[in-house]
Design a protein around this motif. Sequence first.
Motif, PDB file in Angstrom:
ATOM      1  N   PRO A  59       0.820  -1.275  -0.038  1.00 35.38           N
ATOM      2  CA  PRO A  59       0.257  -0.034  -0.024  1.00 35.38           C
ATOM      3  C   PRO A  59       0.871   1.377  -0.211  1.00 35.38           C
ATOM      4  CG  PRO A  59      -0.171  -1.328   1.799  1.00 35.38           C
ATOM      5  CD  PRO A  59       0.405  -2.125   1.065  1.00 35.38           C
ATOM      6  N   ALA A  60       1.826   1.251   0.468  1.00 31.58           N
ATOM      7  CA  ALA A  60       2.845   2.621   0.542  1.00 31.58           C
ATOM      8  C   ALA A  60       3.329   2.908  -0.797  1.00 31.58           C
ATOM      9  CB  ALA A  60       4.078   2.258   1.448  1.00 31.58           C
ATOM     10  N   ASP A  61       3.596   1.619  -1.525  1.00 33.82           N
ATOM     11  CA  ASP A  61       3.894   1.896  -3.119  1.00 33.82           C
ATOM     12  C   ASP A  61       2.748   2.566  -4.030  1.00 33.82           C
ATOM     13  OD1 ASP A  61       6.338   0.925  -2.643  1.00 33.82           O
ATOM     14  OD2 ASP A  61       6.194  -1.068  -3.468  1.00 33.82           O
ATOM     15  N   LEU A  62       1.655   2.026  -3.179  1.00 34.62           N
ATOM     16  CA  LEU A  62       0.479   2.562  -4.260  1.00 34.62           C
ATOM     17  C   LEU A  62      -0.029   3.896  -3.757  1.00 34.62           C
ATOM     18  CD1 LEU A  62      -2.094   2.192  -6.303  1.00 34.62           C
ATOM     19  CD2 LEU A  62      -3.462   1.389  -3.986  1.00 34.62           C
ATOM     20  N   GLY A  63       0.221   4.364  -2.704  1.00 34.75           N
ATOM     21  CA  GLY A  63       0.208   5.904  -2.174  1.00 34.75           C
ATOM     22  C   GLY A  63       1.130   6.481  -3.112  1.00 34.75           C
ATOM     23  N   HIS A  64       2.458   6.065  -3.060  1.00 35.66           N
ATOM     24  CA  HIS A  64       3.391   6.876  -3.748  1.00 35.66           C
ATOM     25  C   HIS A  64       3.043   7.137  -5.198  1.00 35.66           C
ATOM     26  CE1 HIS A  64       7.710   8.004  -4.696  1.00 35.66           C
ATOM     27  NE2 HIS A  64       7.438   7.523  -5.986  1.00 35.66           N
ATOM     28  N   LYS A  65       2.812   5.938  -5.731  1.00 37.04           N
ATOM     29  CA  LYS A  65       2.535   6.138  -7.358  1.00 37.04           C
ATOM     30  C   LYS A  65       1.253   6.627  -7.463  1.00 37.04           C
ATOM     31  CE  LYS A  65       2.557   3.090 -11.299  1.00 37.04           C
ATOM     32  NZ  LYS A  65       3.327   1.710 -11.939  1.00 37.04           N
ATOM     33  N   ALA A  66       0.240   6.783  -7.024  1.00 32.08           N
ATOM     34  CA  ALA A  66      -0.964   7.402  -7.402  1.00 32.08           C
ATOM     35  C   ALA A  66      -0.721   8.898  -7.584  1.00 32.08           C
ATOM     36  CB  ALA A  66      -1.865   7.154  -6.314  1.00 32.08           C
ATOM     37  N   LEU A  67       0.253   9.254  -6.652  1.00 30.04           N
ATOM     38  CA  LEU A  67       0.542  10.752  -6.492  1.00 30.04           C
ATOM     39  C   LEU A  67       1.520  11.051  -7.583  1.00 30.04           C
ATOM     40  CD1 LEU A  67       0.357  13.744  -5.493  1.00 30.04           C
ATOM     41  CD2 LEU A  67       2.075  12.798  -3.645  1.00 30.04           C
ATOM     42  N   ALA A  68       2.531  10.216  -7.788  1.00 30.37           N
ATOM     43  CA  ALA A  68       3.749  10.335  -8.731  1.00 30.37           C
ATOM     44  C   ALA A  68       3.467  10.564  -9.922  1.00 30.37           C
ATOM     45  CB  ALA A  68       4.608   9.067  -8.520  1.00 30.37           C
ATOM     46  N   VAL A  69       2.155   9.502 -10.438  1.00 30.38           N
ATOM     47  CA  VAL A  69       1.937   9.734 -11.927  1.00 30.38           C
ATOM     48  C   VAL A  69       1.207  11.131 -12.226  1.00 30.38           C
ATOM     49  CG1 VAL A  69       1.670   7.155 -12.037  1.00 30.38           C
ATOM     50  CG2 VAL A  69      -0.320   8.753 -11.587  1.00 30.38           C
ATOM     51  N   ASN A  70       0.797  11.551 -11.424  1.00 30.19           N
ATOM     52  CA  ASN A  70       0.140  12.850 -11.599  1.00 30.19           C
ATOM     53  C   ASN A  70       1.164  14.085 -11.323  1.00 30.19           C
ATOM     54  OD1 ASN A  70      -3.328  12.823 -11.573  1.00 30.19           O
ATOM     55  ND2 ASN A  70      -2.681  11.360 -10.137  1.00 30.19           N
ATOM     56  N   LEU A  71       1.843  14.058 -10.555  1.00 31.76           N
ATOM     57  CA  LEU A  71       3.105  14.988 -10.405  1.00 31.76           C
ATOM     58  C   LEU A  71       3.945  14.996 -11.590  1.00 31.76           C
ATOM     59  CD1 LEU A  71       4.258  14.562  -6.637  1.00 31.76           C
ATOM     60  CD2 LEU A  71       2.886  16.450  -7.777  1.00 31.76           C
ATOM     61  N   SER A  72       4.155  13.791 -12.372  1.00 30.36           N
ATOM     62  CA  SER A  72       4.739  13.513 -13.540  1.00 30.36           C
ATOM     63  C   SER A  72       3.989  14.417 -14.690  1.00 30.36           C
ATOM     64  CB  SER A  72       4.888  12.157 -13.974  1.00 30.36           C
ATOM     65  OG  SER A  72       5.426  12.001 -15.254  1.00 30.36           O
ATOM     66  N   ASP A  73       2.665  14.419 -14.668  1.00 35.65           N
ATOM     67  CA  ASP A  73       1.877  15.190 -15.445  1.00 35.65           C
ATOM     68  C   ASP A  73       2.356  16.673 -15.521  1.00 35.65           C
ATOM     69  OD1 ASP A  73       0.782  13.354 -17.426  1.00 35.65           O
ATOM     70  OD2 ASP A  73      -0.699  12.808 -15.763  1.00 35.65           O
ATOM     71  N   LEU A  74       2.366  17.299 -14.210  1.00 33.98           N
ATOM     72  CA  LEU A  74       2.728  18.358 -13.914  1.00 33.98           C
ATOM     73  C   LEU A  74       4.022  18.792 -14.444  1.00 33.98           C
ATOM     74  CD1 LEU A  74       1.316  19.417 -10.283  1.00 33.98           C
ATOM     75  CD2 LEU A  74       0.344  19.783 -12.731  1.00 33.98           C
ATOM     76  N   ALA A  75       4.957  17.995 -13.990  1.00 30.93           N
ATOM     77  CA  ALA A  75       6.334  17.860 -14.393  1.00 30.93           C
ATOM     78  C   ALA A  75       6.448  18.176 -16.253  1.00 30.93           C
ATOM     79  CB  ALA A  75       7.251  16.934 -14.090  1.00 30.93           C
ATOM     80  N   LEU A 175      13.907 -13.117 -12.740  1.00 33.02           N
ATOM     81  CA  LEU A 175      15.183 -12.247 -12.575  1.00 33.02           C
ATOM     82  C   LEU A 175      15.181 -12.183 -10.977  1.00 33.02           C
ATOM     83  CD1 LEU A 175      17.692 -10.894 -13.726  1.00 33.02           C
ATOM     84  CD2 LEU A 175      16.297  -8.678 -13.826  1.00 33.02           C
ATOM     85  N   SER A 176      16.158 -12.179 -10.219  1.00 37.63           N
ATOM     86  CA  SER A 176      16.041 -12.048  -8.803  1.00 37.63           C
ATOM     87  C   SER A 176      17.399 -11.098  -8.399  1.00 37.63           C
ATOM     88  CB  SER A 176      16.095 -13.324  -8.189  1.00 37.63           C
ATOM     89  OG  SER A 176      17.231 -14.119  -8.432  1.00 37.63           O
ATOM     90  N   GLY A 177      17.465 -10.952  -7.099  1.00 37.64           N
ATOM     91  CA  GLY A 177      18.700 -10.060  -6.776  1.00 37.64           C
ATOM     92  C   GLY A 177      18.420  -8.552  -6.955  1.00 37.64           C
ATOM     93  N   PRO A 178      19.663  -7.814  -6.664  1.00 40.76           N
ATOM     94  CA  PRO A 178      19.511  -6.393  -6.923  1.00 40.76           C
ATOM     95  C   PRO A 178      18.989  -5.809  -8.216  1.00 40.76           C
ATOM     96  CG  PRO A 178      21.716  -7.115  -5.741  1.00 40.76           C
ATOM     97  CD  PRO A 178      20.817  -8.373  -6.501  1.00 40.76           C
ATOM     98  N   PRO A 179      19.256  -6.318  -9.321  1.00 40.61           N
ATOM     99  CA  PRO A 179      18.591  -5.880 -10.681  1.00 40.61           C
ATOM    100  C   PRO A 179      17.287  -6.238 -10.512  1.00 40.61           C
ATOM    101  CG  PRO A 179      20.464  -7.320 -11.224  1.00 40.61           C
ATOM    102  CD  PRO A 179      20.429  -7.521  -9.533  1.00 40.61           C
ATOM    103  N   ALA A 180      16.614  -7.140 -10.031  1.00 40.10           N
ATOM    104  CA  ALA A 180      15.308  -7.234 -10.094  1.00 40.10           C
ATOM    105  C   ALA A 180      14.729  -6.174  -9.140  1.00 40.10           C
ATOM    106  CB  ALA A 180      14.844  -8.565  -9.463  1.00 40.10           C
ATOM    107  N   ALA A 181      15.345  -6.072  -8.007  1.00 43.06           N
ATOM    108  CA  ALA A 181      14.789  -4.881  -6.963  1.00 43.06           C
ATOM    109  C   ALA A 181      14.817  -3.643  -7.567  1.00 43.06           C
ATOM    110  CB  ALA A 181      15.594  -5.169  -5.792  1.00 43.06           C
ATOM    111  N   ALA A 182      15.799  -3.524  -8.222  1.00 46.11           N
ATOM    112  CA  ALA A 182      15.863  -2.059  -8.941  1.00 46.11           C
ATOM    113  C   ALA A 182      14.870  -1.619  -9.902  1.00 46.11           C
ATOM    114  CB  ALA A 182      17.226  -1.920  -9.531  1.00 46.11           C
ATOM    115  N   LEU A 183      14.368  -2.807 -10.801  1.00 48.29           N
ATOM    116  CA  LEU A 183      13.622  -2.686 -11.875  1.00 48.29           C
ATOM    117  C   LEU A 183      11.958  -2.626 -11.278  1.00 48.29           C
ATOM    118  CD1 LEU A 183      15.099  -5.129 -14.144  1.00 48.29           C
ATOM    119  CD2 LEU A 183      15.126  -2.726 -14.319  1.00 48.29           C
ATOM    120  N   LEU A 184      11.818  -3.271 -10.123  1.00 44.38           N
ATOM    121  CA  LEU A 184      10.469  -3.388  -9.494  1.00 44.38           C
ATOM    122  C   LEU A 184      10.400  -1.888  -9.010  1.00 44.38           C
ATOM    123  CD1 LEU A 184      10.364  -7.113  -8.110  1.00 44.38           C
ATOM    124  CD2 LEU A 184       8.766  -5.897  -9.821  1.00 44.38           C
ATOM    125  N   ALA A 185      11.400  -1.400  -8.122  1.00 40.20           N
ATOM    126  CA  ALA A 185      11.302  -0.152  -7.563  1.00 40.20           C
ATOM    127  C   ALA A 185      11.121   0.897  -8.672  1.00 40.20           C
ATOM    128  CB  ALA A 185      12.706   0.155  -6.638  1.00 40.20           C
TER     129      ALA A 185
END
Length: 320
Positions: A59-75, A175-185
């Motif tokens: 849920p913390a990711d969803l809270g972030h993303k829901a705002l982020a995609v809108n801020l991206s439009d302002l950017a 894919l696992s490990g740090p590259p997978a974590a970076a891509l998912l982030a």
Amino acid sequence: MNEFDLIRRYFAGRGVRRADVPLGIGDDAALLAPPAGQTLATTVDTLHSGVHFAADIPPADLGHKALAVNLSDLAAMGAEPAWATLALSLPEADEAWLGAFADGFFALAERFGVQLVGGDTTRGPLSVAVQVQGFVPADAALRRSGARSGDHVFVTGHLGDAGAGLAIEQGRLALSGPPAAALLARLHRPTPRIGAGLALRGLASAAIDVSDGLAQDLGHILAASGVGAVLEADALPLSDALLASGIERPWRLAAAAGDDYELCFTAPADAAPGVADALDCPVTRIGHITAEPGLRWRDTAGQVVEPPPRGWDHFARDEA
Ligand code: ADP
Ligand code: MG
């Protein structure tokens, strides 16, 4: 917990308090005081469970993303973010879920000085609609329609990471490990390029954020501007994580996949040398605008290459 307790506990009185908000959450409507001499940039995006995010997204990711995609439009408009409203449809009032969702939302809101000034809370299938408003002088806004033949085409950051993250999440890429974590982030926690958008005022001739894939989104600039473009496949900026993923011909993913929320923009040739120094993030020149309409791809030797697919379902077929 009723609707009003929920609003009070998780959303009212939290985060930044802006001087231009005479009345925020709590009445029938918020009262807002836009600064003189600026125009209001306003945008809304709805995220549905199972369509725009997996139902089990943290849920913390969803809270972030829901705002982020809108801020991206302002950017992408060159606007300075100010206010947000939040319409939440929830199947149940799960307190742990709400607490984490609000934490993700407010952490990003505070980073960009955004105040949550109102919203709506209903019971129903999980969906999140965020509306944001920001300020930009009307003549400084970055529109899609300003690209001209001879302009250079740029993109911020890296492309294709979120598409690879989605492939991992959907089990199409092992894919696992740090590259997978970076891509998912990159999929779950996109960074809106607000600083870059502000710096591009007076510099970029056109801009858009890359939400549906570079080929498609640049296509909107080309259509609105009545021009075409030649892009260099080998110039697309690819992250170390994407290069480590083993995906074949990663530039095709970078060109086609969405959700990266980078900015794609054009700048006149004489302004192009100053672009890298003006921005607070990596930026790469990927091609140029032509009078001839359409989008064409070349390799470093200038040879025509097969255009990438459009959209992630094509990517799914590529990976199969
Ligand atoms: P009304 O019925 O008059 O629209 P509501 O009862 O829906 O008002 O909301 C009461 C107050 O709480 C309003 O100021 C509204 O903007 C705010 N609000 C409701 N839901 C949310 C939410 N999810 N996030 C932020 N503010 C909210
Ligand atoms: Mg009312």
